[in-house]
Design a protein around this motif. Structure first.
Motif, PDB file in Angstrom:
ATOM      1  N   ASP A   1      16.019  54.785   6.909  1.00  0.00           N
ATOM      2  CA  ASP A   1      16.383  56.586   7.012  1.00  0.00           C
ATOM      3  C   ASP A   1      16.791  56.878   8.458  1.00  0.00           C
ATOM      4  N   VAL A   2      15.779  56.346   9.560  1.00  0.00           N
ATOM      5  CA  VAL A   2      16.027  57.118  10.845  1.00  0.00           C
ATOM      6  C   VAL A   2      17.334  56.374  11.263  1.00  0.00           C
ATOM      7  N   ALA A   3      17.455  55.233  11.161  1.00  0.00           N
ATOM      8  CA  ALA A   3      18.596  54.438  11.631  1.00  0.00           C
ATOM      9  C   ALA A   3      19.895  55.259  11.048  1.00  0.00           C
ATOM     10  N   ARG A   4      20.102  55.631   9.680  1.00  0.00           N
ATOM     11  CA  ARG A   4      21.266  56.243   9.224  1.00  0.00           C
ATOM     12  C   ARG A   4      21.390  57.524   9.823  1.00  0.00           C
ATOM     13  N   ASP A   5      20.266  58.278   9.995  1.00  0.00           N
ATOM     14  CA  ASP A   5      20.381  59.787  10.448  1.00  0.00           C
ATOM     15  C   ASP A   5      20.640  59.754  11.902  1.00  0.00           C
ATOM     16  N   VAL A   6      20.521  58.793  12.826  1.00  0.00           N
ATOM     17  CA  VAL A   6      20.879  58.472  13.991  1.00  0.00           C
ATOM     18  C   VAL A   6      22.410  58.262  14.091  1.00  0.00           C
ATOM     19  N   ARG A   7      22.618  57.489  13.248  1.00  0.00           N
ATOM     20  CA  ARG A   7      24.136  56.942  13.063  1.00  0.00           C
ATOM     21  C   ARG A   7      24.936  58.257  12.839  1.00  0.00           C
ATOM     22  N   GLU A   8      24.701  58.891  11.843  1.00  0.00           N
ATOM     23  CA  GLU A   8      25.354  60.038  11.346  1.00  0.00           C
ATOM     24  C   GLU A   8      25.500  61.287  12.635  1.00  0.00           C
ATOM     25  N   ASN A   9      24.299  61.418  13.392  1.00  0.00           N
ATOM     26  CA  ASN A   9      24.335  62.512  14.077  1.00  0.00           C
ATOM     27  C   ASN A   9      24.934  62.058  15.519  1.00  0.00           C
ATOM     28  N   VAL A  10      24.805  60.820  15.838  1.00  0.00           N
ATOM     29  CA  VAL A  10      25.799  60.146  16.912  1.00  0.00           C
ATOM     30  C   VAL A  10      27.272  60.390  16.749  1.00  0.00           C
ATOM     31  N   ILE A  11      27.630  60.092  15.516  1.00  0.00           N
ATOM     32  CA  ILE A  11      29.186  59.932  15.379  1.00  0.00           C
ATOM     33  C   ILE A  11      29.455  61.347  15.324  1.00  0.00           C
ATOM     34  N   GLY A  12      28.899  62.252  14.758  1.00  0.00           N
ATOM     35  CA  GLY A  12      29.203  63.645  14.578  1.00  0.00           C
ATOM     36  C   GLY A  12      29.205  64.134  15.987  1.00  0.00           C
ATOM     37  N   ALA A  13      28.216  63.913  16.991  1.00  0.00           N
ATOM     38  CA  ALA A  13      28.112  64.624  18.267  1.00  0.00           C
ATOM     39  C   ALA A  13      29.329  64.312  19.040  1.00  0.00           C
ATOM     40  N   VAL A  14      29.506  62.758  19.164  1.00  0.00           N
ATOM     41  CA  VAL A  14      30.523  62.377  20.005  1.00  0.00           C
ATOM     42  C   VAL A  14      31.899  62.510  19.290  1.00  0.00           C
ATOM     43  N   GLU A  15      32.233  62.487  18.311  1.00  0.00           N
ATOM     44  CA  GLU A  15      33.505  62.973  17.692  1.00  0.00           C
ATOM     45  C   GLU A  15      33.671  64.419  18.143  1.00  0.00           C
ATOM     46  N   ARG A  16      32.793  65.245  17.795  1.00  0.00           N
ATOM     47  CA  ARG A  16      33.160  66.651  17.831  1.00  0.00           C
ATOM     48  C   ARG A  16      33.101  67.206  19.394  1.00  0.00           C
ATOM     49  N   ILE A  17      32.248  66.648  20.299  1.00  0.00           N
ATOM     50  CA  ILE A  17      32.263  67.047  21.633  1.00  0.00           C
ATOM     51  C   ILE A  17      33.562  66.331  22.600  1.00  0.00           C
ATOM     52  N   THR A  18      33.659  65.026  22.287  1.00  0.00           N
ATOM     53  CA  THR A  18      34.657  64.207  22.853  1.00  0.00           C
ATOM     54  C   THR A  18      36.198  64.259  22.121  1.00  0.00           C
ATOM     55  N   GLY A  19      36.166  64.353  21.000  1.00  0.00           N
ATOM     56  CA  GLY A  19      37.437  64.007  20.472  1.00  0.00           C
ATOM     57  C   GLY A  19      37.761  62.475  20.061  1.00  0.00           C
ATOM     58  N   LEU A  20      36.856  61.705  20.523  1.00  0.00           N
ATOM     59  CA  LEU A  20      37.136  60.259  20.204  1.00  0.00           C
ATOM     60  C   LEU A  20      36.843  59.654  18.800  1.00  0.00           C
ATOM     61  N   GLU A  21      37.344  59.009  18.162  1.00  0.00           N
ATOM     62  CA  GLU A  21      37.164  58.393  16.841  1.00  0.00           C
ATOM     63  C   GLU A  21      35.862  57.364  17.350  1.00  0.00           C
ATOM     64  N   VAL A  22      34.601  57.511  16.686  1.00  0.00           N
ATOM     65  CA  VAL A  22      33.690  56.441  16.758  1.00  0.00           C
ATOM     66  C   VAL A  22      34.027  55.377  15.719  1.00  0.00           C
ATOM     67  N   MET A  23      34.345  54.134  16.128  1.00  0.00           N
ATOM     68  CA  MET A  23      34.388  53.137  15.453  1.00  0.00           C
ATOM     69  C   MET A  23      33.297  52.531  14.530  1.00  0.00           C
ATOM     70  N   GLU A  24      32.086  52.514  15.427  1.00  0.00           N
ATOM     71  CA  GLU A  24      30.854  51.929  15.092  1.00  0.00           C
ATOM     72  C   GLU A  24      29.642  52.522  15.820  1.00  0.00           C
ATOM     73  N   VAL A  25      28.446  52.522  15.286  1.00  0.00           N
ATOM     74  CA  VAL A  25      27.135  52.804  16.038  1.00  0.00           C
ATOM     75  C   VAL A  25      26.166  51.665  15.302  1.00  0.00           C
ATOM     76  N   ASN A  26      26.026  50.637  16.419  1.00  0.00           N
ATOM     77  CA  ASN A  26      25.238  49.620  16.152  1.00  0.00           C
ATOM     78  C   ASN A  26      23.566  50.071  16.741  1.00  0.00           C
ATOM     79  N   ILE A  27      22.676  49.967  15.680  1.00  0.00           N
ATOM     80  CA  ILE A  27      21.638  50.446  16.029  1.00  0.00           C
ATOM     81  C   ILE A  27      20.372  49.035  16.335  1.00  0.00           C
ATOM     82  N   ALA A  28      19.722  49.089  17.219  1.00  0.00           N
ATOM     83  CA  ALA A  28      18.419  47.830  17.254  1.00  0.00           C
ATOM     84  C   ALA A  28      17.211  48.769  17.288  1.00  0.00           C
TER      85      ALA A  28
END
Length: 159
Positions: free
Chosen positions: A112-139
């Motif tokens: 659940d934490v990994a999913r929430d982090v992935r969604e939040n990171v993708i949303g923030a990076v795409e919104r702020i930078t305009g870049l398309e986030v291809m993947e967020v790998n979490i360890a």
């Protein structure tokens, strides 16, 4: 005998300097599309680091060595916390790939934490930078147990 005269190629008035707005070229593209924007890796690292830390259940970020060095840096007077610790990125012209190392709180469901982090990171990076986030790998590199920080904070070296 007739003499033919070659006509010089005609240029629009705006290109040869004659007429209205001499010296200016007519541009039909909107201002927002003229030129390119380059986004540095450090920008994406900071945005992703802040977004990951916003998620409940994330205790810290980075592997053991980077957390140790970060703790030393945080204790130095004037030292600032490094928001990008535990984040690595690859940034292209229009896309980014992000790797995040997390320390989660004991008892929270890691998927659940990994999913929430992935969604939040993708949303923030795409919104702020305009870049398309291809993947967020979490360890997930560690689990923070209750009371771990209390033992470290109560130790004093000076009496």
């Amino acid at each position: 005998m007739t003499v033919t005269q070659e006509k010089a190629p005609t240029r629009p008035e705006h290109l040869n300097g004659a007429g209205k707005g001499a010296g200016r070229t007519e541009v039909t593209e909107p201002a927002g599309t003229r030129g390119r924007t380059a986004i540095a890796d450090t920008v994406v690292v900071k945005v992703a680091g802040i977004a990951a830390r916003e998620i409940p259940g994330v205790h810290d970020m980075g592997g053991g060595l980077s957390r140790t060095l970060g703790a030393v840096r945080d204790r130095v007077p004037g030292g600032r916390p490094h928001v990008g610790r535990g984040v690595k990125v690859e940034v292209g012209e229009r896309q980014a790939a992000i790797d995040v190392e997390l320390v989660v709180e004991y008892g929270v469901p890691v998927p659940d934490v990994a999913r929430d982090v992935r969604e939040n990171v993708i949303g923030a990076v795409e919104r702020i930078t305009g870049l398309e986030v291809m993947e967020v790998n979490i360890a997930v590199t560690d689990v923070h147990l209750p009371g771990e920080d209390q033992g470290e904070a109560s130790e004093t070296r000076v009496a």
